[in-house]
Design an enzyme around this catalytic site. Structure first.
Site, PDB file in Angstrom:
ATOM      1  CG  ASP A   1      -2.054   1.192   1.142  1.00  0.00           C
ATOM      2  OD1 ASP A   1      -2.336   1.413  -0.229  1.00  0.00           O
ATOM      3  OD2 ASP A   1      -2.599   1.535   2.235  1.00  0.00           O
TER       4      ASP A   1
ATOM      5  CG  ASP B   1      -1.217   2.094   6.604  1.00  0.00           C
ATOM      6  OD1 ASP B   1      -1.860   0.965   7.294  1.00  0.00           O
ATOM      7  OD2 ASP B   1      -2.031   2.773   5.984  1.00  0.00           O
TER       8      ASP B   1
END
Ligand code: ATP
Ligand code: MG
Length: 260
Positions: A197, A214
């Protein structure tokens, strides 16, 4: 219905830094009772000394600042709290199935979020141990991950997305791009992970140095979809940096990351 009294008591026990009732109302709304209990456990164990303000509220997770204590030392913490009732569970599936670290036959739908949190923690740990710039992970419990807070005075460092046009004013973009490549290469070859991501939203700038955040969806390089995630990550980078005059072809970038 929430038991307001019990929640009030848990909030008291958490030593929330903001004393005004407005902030407490927000906390009471954001956290369900189970999450408050988990936070309480983390503070009873000594990790969380005092919970601070909201850093970010998202669809799947909220991030808070906290004063922390790790091995007896003061540490500013990022407290990432996943919503237990998220509607995005189905998206987690493809990143969890196919990861040989987790036996998904033994994970119920209810536990999916806890497995996700464990995965984020273990990904951070793998990356950190390989020398990749990521927040240092400290611990996790249920739907909560505690990690190094990348910021100053309880405010997070900006993502490169947030810096936008200022990016080329605050840093040497070419240098930054090559630092990102260096850490991506380490992530791929040494930690054997694909972020999956990666974009300008998940790269934070700390003293001109890029940090990846993240990491929940990151997969091992032998995951069946690892290559297509890597391709997506690299194309995001190329797209973002092309605005700053950086021209590298996808083929060049991927072969430099993979080293073949
Ligand atoms: N370790 C950290 N230190 C400081 N700030 C952080 C840290 N981790 C996350 N943040 C802040 O919180 C924001 C959201 O974090 P993250 O990207 O991990 O969550 P997310 O999965 O994107 O959440 P959602 O998709 O639900 O919004 C980041 O953009 C950053 O501003
Ligand atoms: Mg994010």
């Amino acid at each position: 219905m929430k038991d307001i009294k019990r929640i009030e008591k848990l909030l008291d026990q958490l030593r929330i830094k903001e004393k005004d009732s407005e902030a407490r109302k927000i906390f009471a709304e954001v956290f369900d009772e189970r999450t408050l209990k988990t936070l309480y456990k983390l503070s009873a164990k000594g990790y969380i000394q005092a919970l601070g303000g909201v850093v970010s509220t998202g669809k799947e997770a909220n991030v808070f600042y906290a004063d922390g204590s790790i091995n007896g030392e003061f540490k500013p913490l990022a407290v990432k709290i996943y919503r237990i009732e998220t509607s995005e569970f189905f998206k987690m599936d493809e990143y969890l199935f196919g990861d040989r670290r987790f036996d998904m036959r033994r994970v119920s739908k209810k536990e999916l979020i806890f497995t996700w949190v464990e995965k984020e923690f273990r990904n951070l740990e793998r990356a950190f141990n390989a020398g990749v710039n990521v927040p240092e992970p400290y611990t996790y419990l249920k739907n909560v991950v505690l990690m190094e807070f990348l910021g100053e005075d309880e405010r997070p460092y900006p993502t490169i997305f947030e810096l936008k046009r200022d990016l080329s004013e605050v840093t040497d973009v070419e240098e930054l791009y090559s630092r990102i490549k260096e850490h991506l290469t380490r992530l791929y070859r040494k930690a054997e992970l694909v972020h999956a991501d990666l974009s300008e939203y998940n790269i934070v700038l700390k003293d001109n140095d890029p940090y990846f955040i993240d990491m929940g969806q990151a997969v091992l390089t032998d995951h069946p979809l690892a290559n297509s995630y890597l391709e997506r990550d690299l194309r995001n980078l190329i797209r973002f940096f092309s605005r700053y005059g950086i021209k590298e072809s996808f083929e060049e970038l991927i072969s430099s990351v993979k080293g073949d």
